[in-house]
Write an enzyme that holds these catalytic residues in place. Sequence first.
Site, PDB file in Angstrom:
ATOM      1  N   ARG A 180       7.733  -7.528  13.954  1.00 12.51           N
ATOM      2  CA  ARG A 180       7.038  -6.902  12.665  1.00 12.51           C
ATOM      3  C   ARG A 180       8.024  -6.909  11.681  1.00 12.51           C
ATOM      4  NH1 ARG A 180       5.264  -2.824  16.309  1.00 12.51           N
ATOM      5  NH2 ARG A 180       6.963  -1.268  16.097  1.00 12.51           N
ATOM      6  N   ARG A 240       7.200   1.808   1.270  1.00 19.01           N
ATOM      7  CA  ARG A 240       7.361   0.346   1.314  1.00 19.01           C
ATOM      8  C   ARG A 240       8.188  -0.032  -0.039  1.00 19.01           C
ATOM      9  NH1 ARG A 240       5.338  -3.254   5.349  1.00 19.01           N
ATOM     10  NH2 ARG A 240       6.368  -2.114   6.822  1.00 19.01           N
ATOM     11  N   ASP A 247      -2.883  -6.149  13.252  1.00 20.27           N
ATOM     12  CA  ASP A 247      -3.654  -5.767  14.455  1.00 20.27           C
ATOM     13  C   ASP A 247      -4.822  -6.603  14.577  1.00 20.27           C
ATOM     14  OD1 ASP A 247      -4.094  -3.573  12.106  1.00 20.27           O
ATOM     15  OD2 ASP A 247      -5.910  -4.169  13.212  1.00 20.27           O
ATOM     16  N   GLY A 291       0.729  -1.271   0.109  1.00 17.73           N
ATOM     17  CA  GLY A 291       0.149   0.035  -0.113  1.00 17.73           C
ATOM     18  C   GLY A 291       0.753   1.380   0.200  1.00 17.73           C
ATOM     19  N   ARG A 345       2.703  11.511  -8.218  1.00 24.84           N
ATOM     20  CA  ARG A 345       2.092  11.515  -7.027  1.00 24.84           C
ATOM     21  C   ARG A 345       2.847  10.840  -5.742  1.00 24.84           C
ATOM     22  NH1 ARG A 345      -3.880  12.455  -7.203  1.00 24.84           N
ATOM     23  NH2 ARG A 345      -4.293  13.484  -9.202  1.00 24.84           N
ATOM     24  N   ARG A 375      -0.596  -7.989  -4.492  1.00 30.95           N
ATOM     25  CA  ARG A 375      -0.821  -7.345  -3.217  1.00 30.95           C
ATOM     26  C   ARG A 375       0.234  -7.882  -1.852  1.00 30.95           C
ATOM     27  NH1 ARG A 375      -2.392  -3.940   0.405  1.00 30.95           N
ATOM     28  NH2 ARG A 375      -3.973  -4.617   2.228  1.00 30.95           N
ATOM     29  N   SER A 431      -0.975  -5.505   4.887  1.00 34.65           N
ATOM     30  CA  SER A 431      -1.496  -5.687   6.294  1.00 34.65           C
ATOM     31  C   SER A 431      -2.705  -5.874   6.511  1.00 34.65           C
ATOM     32  CB  SER A 431      -0.463  -4.807   7.277  1.00 34.65           C
ATOM     33  OG  SER A 431      -1.347  -3.614   7.199  1.00 34.65           O
TER      34      SER A 431
HETATM   35  N1  HPA Z   1      -9.034  -2.316   9.110  1.00 33.43           N
HETATM   36  C1  HPA Z   1      -8.796  -2.064   7.654  1.00 33.43           C
HETATM   37  N2  HPA Z   1      -7.676  -2.173   7.229  1.00 33.43           N
HETATM   38  C2  HPA Z   1      -6.738  -2.653   7.871  1.00 33.43           C
HETATM   39  C3  HPA Z   1      -6.912  -2.757   9.163  1.00 33.43           C
HETATM   40  C4  HPA Z   1      -8.117  -2.689   9.856  1.00 33.43           C
HETATM   41  O1  HPA Z   1      -8.267  -2.787  11.249  1.00 33.43           O
HETATM   42  N3  HPA Z   1      -5.555  -3.287   9.734  1.00 33.43           N
HETATM   43  C5  HPA Z   1      -4.698  -3.102   8.691  1.00 33.43           C
HETATM   44  N4  HPA Z   1      -5.307  -2.915   7.451  1.00 33.43           N
END
Ligand code: HPA
Length: 238
Positions: free
Chosen positions: A222, A28, A209, A24, A47, A91, A94
């Site tokens: 990580r 990165r 998360d 994304g 951009r 892709r 995370s």
């Molecule tokens: N929500 C949406 N996209 C995400 C999240 C999340 O909690 N964590 C990582 N990408």
Amino acid sequence: MSIPTPHIEVKEKGIIAKTVLMPGDPLRAKFIAENFLEDVTQFNRVRGMNGYTGTYMGRKISVMGSGMGMPSIGIYSYELFSFYDVEQIVRIGSCGAYSQALDVYDVILAKDAWSESSFAHTLAGYTEDVMLPSAALNSRIEAIANNLEIPIHTARVHSSDVFYRKHFHDFETIRDAHGCDVVEMESFALFANARFLNKQAACILTVSDSLVKDAVTTSAEREKSFTSMMKIALELAE
Ligand code: HPA
């Protein structure tokens, strides 16, 4: 439309590899180019959405940021597939875990992506709310992970249009009604574009998360899970 496109500036098709990895975050992409690739050339700066081509173990591969959300990955993946003859986009992102069975840092392979988004319908009139990755790419990714002895969990991804929701904790309703295991914001659009344009797409994620359990994370952990995901993805270089 011809090249360059409104969002990608390189003027020759052959500079972008047939396989493009898309994190994304464009920084990165820069990090991956600098730390994992050799003979790197940068093919996009428009951009700030950095794109690079290099080699991994002598094989050509490109890496470019997708931005966050379906409209953003929708634009970049469409232009790469349609106007730059890219054949496969993976892709590398995370996600948040909806399931107790998943821990932060687990590496995930999307078996499909459910979404409330209108992207696929607007793109091509598709009425399904689940979009599929390439079965062939997914088997290659599973075989690579297996070879590298990196555990990879297959999961249904919820590609959400909204990060900050009023009823944030209502994710249980979506999880339970649609069987989603993790949440992110891009895969559904990437898979819809690949279907429409007859190309291949897949999605590998690391859990950043958990929405269902507390987790204390360290930068070393990580980094390790990010590196595991990268080792798998980079093996797709041709
Ligand atoms: N929500 C949406 N996209 C995400 C999240 C999340 O909690 N964590 C990582 N990408």
